[in-house]
Design an enzyme around this catalytic site. Structure first.
Site, PDB file in Angstrom:
ATOM      1  N   LEU A  61      27.265  38.681  46.019  1.00  0.00           N
ATOM      2  CA  LEU A  61      27.129  38.847  44.693  1.00  0.00           C
ATOM      3  C   LEU A  61      28.612  39.130  43.737  1.00  0.00           C
ATOM      4  O   LEU A  61      28.053  38.833  42.780  1.00  0.00           O
ATOM      5  CB  LEU A  61      25.639  39.909  44.620  1.00  0.00           C
ATOM      6  CG  LEU A  61      24.997  38.845  45.066  1.00  0.00           C
ATOM      7  CD1 LEU A  61      23.433  39.640  44.314  1.00  0.00           C
ATOM      8  CD2 LEU A  61      24.395  37.105  44.740  1.00  0.00           C
ATOM      9  N   CYS A  62      30.011  39.332  44.507  1.00  0.00           N
ATOM     10  CA  CYS A  62      30.794  39.927  43.872  1.00  0.00           C
ATOM     11  C   CYS A  62      31.449  38.360  43.494  1.00  0.00           C
ATOM     12  O   CYS A  62      32.077  37.828  44.970  1.00  0.00           O
ATOM     13  CB  CYS A  62      31.895  40.639  44.889  1.00  0.00           C
ATOM     14  SG  CYS A  62      32.748  41.316  44.023  1.00  0.00           S
ATOM     15  N   HIS A  63      31.856  38.360  42.788  1.00  0.00           N
ATOM     16  CA  HIS A  63      32.900  37.408  41.981  1.00  0.00           C
ATOM     17  C   HIS A  63      34.466  37.074  42.358  1.00  0.00           C
ATOM     18  O   HIS A  63      35.115  38.191  42.722  1.00  0.00           O
ATOM     19  CB  HIS A  63      33.152  37.068  41.070  1.00  0.00           C
ATOM     20  CG  HIS A  63      31.739  36.348  39.834  1.00  0.00           C
ATOM     21  ND1 HIS A  63      31.454  37.146  39.244  1.00  0.00           N
ATOM     22  CD2 HIS A  63      31.350  35.498  39.388  1.00  0.00           C
ATOM     23  CE1 HIS A  63      29.570  37.000  38.540  1.00  0.00           C
ATOM     24  NE2 HIS A  63      29.836  35.602  38.557  1.00  0.00           N
ATOM     25  N   MET A 103      35.770  46.240  41.763  1.00  0.00           N
ATOM     26  CA  MET A 103      35.258  46.490  42.835  1.00  0.00           C
ATOM     27  C   MET A 103      36.872  46.315  43.969  1.00  0.00           C
ATOM     28  O   MET A 103      36.797  46.890  45.266  1.00  0.00           O
ATOM     29  CB  MET A 103      34.053  45.159  42.967  1.00  0.00           C
ATOM     30  CG  MET A 103      33.009  45.343  42.547  1.00  0.00           C
ATOM     31  SD  MET A 103      32.630  47.240  43.021  1.00  0.00           S
ATOM     32  CE  MET A 103      32.123  46.604  44.916  1.00  0.00           C
ATOM     33  N   GLU A 104      37.623  44.692  43.252  1.00  0.00           N
ATOM     34  CA  GLU A 104      39.292  44.687  43.904  1.00  0.00           C
ATOM     35  C   GLU A 104      39.604  45.928  44.159  1.00  0.00           C
ATOM     36  O   GLU A 104      39.982  46.499  45.146  1.00  0.00           O
ATOM     37  CB  GLU A 104      39.606  44.158  43.617  1.00  0.00           C
ATOM     38  CG  GLU A 104      38.928  42.463  43.697  1.00  0.00           C
ATOM     39  CD  GLU A 104      37.766  42.078  42.853  1.00  0.00           C
ATOM     40  OE1 GLU A 104      36.899  41.341  42.601  1.00  0.00           O
ATOM     41  OE2 GLU A 104      37.724  42.604  42.202  1.00  0.00           O
ATOM     42  N   ASP A 118      41.728  54.463  60.725  1.00  0.00           N
ATOM     43  CA  ASP A 118      42.456  54.475  62.557  1.00  0.00           C
ATOM     44  C   ASP A 118      43.590  54.423  62.803  1.00  0.00           C
ATOM     45  O   ASP A 118      43.884  54.241  64.064  1.00  0.00           O
ATOM     46  CB  ASP A 118      42.249  52.548  62.217  1.00  0.00           C
ATOM     47  CG  ASP A 118      42.592  51.519  63.414  1.00  0.00           C
ATOM     48  OD1 ASP A 118      41.836  52.088  64.758  1.00  0.00           O
ATOM     49  OD2 ASP A 118      43.259  50.776  63.957  1.00  0.00           O
TER      50      ASP A 118
END
Length: 174
Positions: A61-63, A103-104, A118
């Site tokens: 649901l993230c644009h 969010m990005e 890693d």
């Protein structure tokens, strides 16, 4: 997804960061660029930028946003730390859009830290990632320079008839 179609397009900026806690041996190898897997700091920067660009594919649901720029920085702790220290991973994202880029920025910082993990896990098994957070955001409704949102319509206080039923009309939030 939330409907952002009526929101104005504004310049949006967000900065997020997290910490990667490492031991002294790994910190020396990072400073000297002598890790067995190669240049972990450059790989982390690339991974963070790619993560920010793919946020809408990872977070439901993230644009999807067309990002103008993504900058990922990894800062090593200053001074000699025999016991190690915390690397600071920062991601800044910018766009012109109807919705923010928090969010990005968060995804970019997290993916950069995961890439470092890693690249370094063969040297230090006790690493930990912590303190992922948004440090700054601007643009949109929360920006004091932005226009205030339109006022909400008043609550309907009219009496209901006996043959009437009530159901919310804005089903988008269910």
């Amino acid at each position: 997804m939330v409907d952002v179609g009526d929101k104005p397009v504004t310049r949006r900026v967000a900065v997020a960061s997290c910490s990667l806690h490492v031991g002294g041996r790994l910190l020396r190898l990072l400073r000297d660029a002598r890790l067995p897997k190669g240049d972990a700091l450059t790989v982390a920067q690339l991974a963070g930028a790619l993560g920010a660009k793919r946020t809408a594919e990872l977070i439901p649901l993230c644009h999807p946003l067309a990002l103008d720029v993504v900058r990922v920085r990894v800062a090593l702790p200053r001074g000699e730390c025999a016991a190690g220290g915390a690397l600071r991973v920062t991601c800044e994202a910018r766009t012109q859009a109807r919705t923010g880029v928090e969010m990005e920025a968060l995804t970019g910082a997290a993916v950069a830290a995961l890439a470092l993990y890693d690249m370094c896990k063969s040297v230090d098994r006790d690493m930990r990632i912590s303190d992922l957070r948004v440090e700054h955001k601007s643009g949109g409704r929360s920006d004091p320079r932005a226009e205030p949102p339109p006022p909400l319509r008043p609550h309907d206080e009219s009496p209901r008839r006996e043959d009437e039923t009530y159901a919310p009309t804005n089903f988008m939030h269910f």
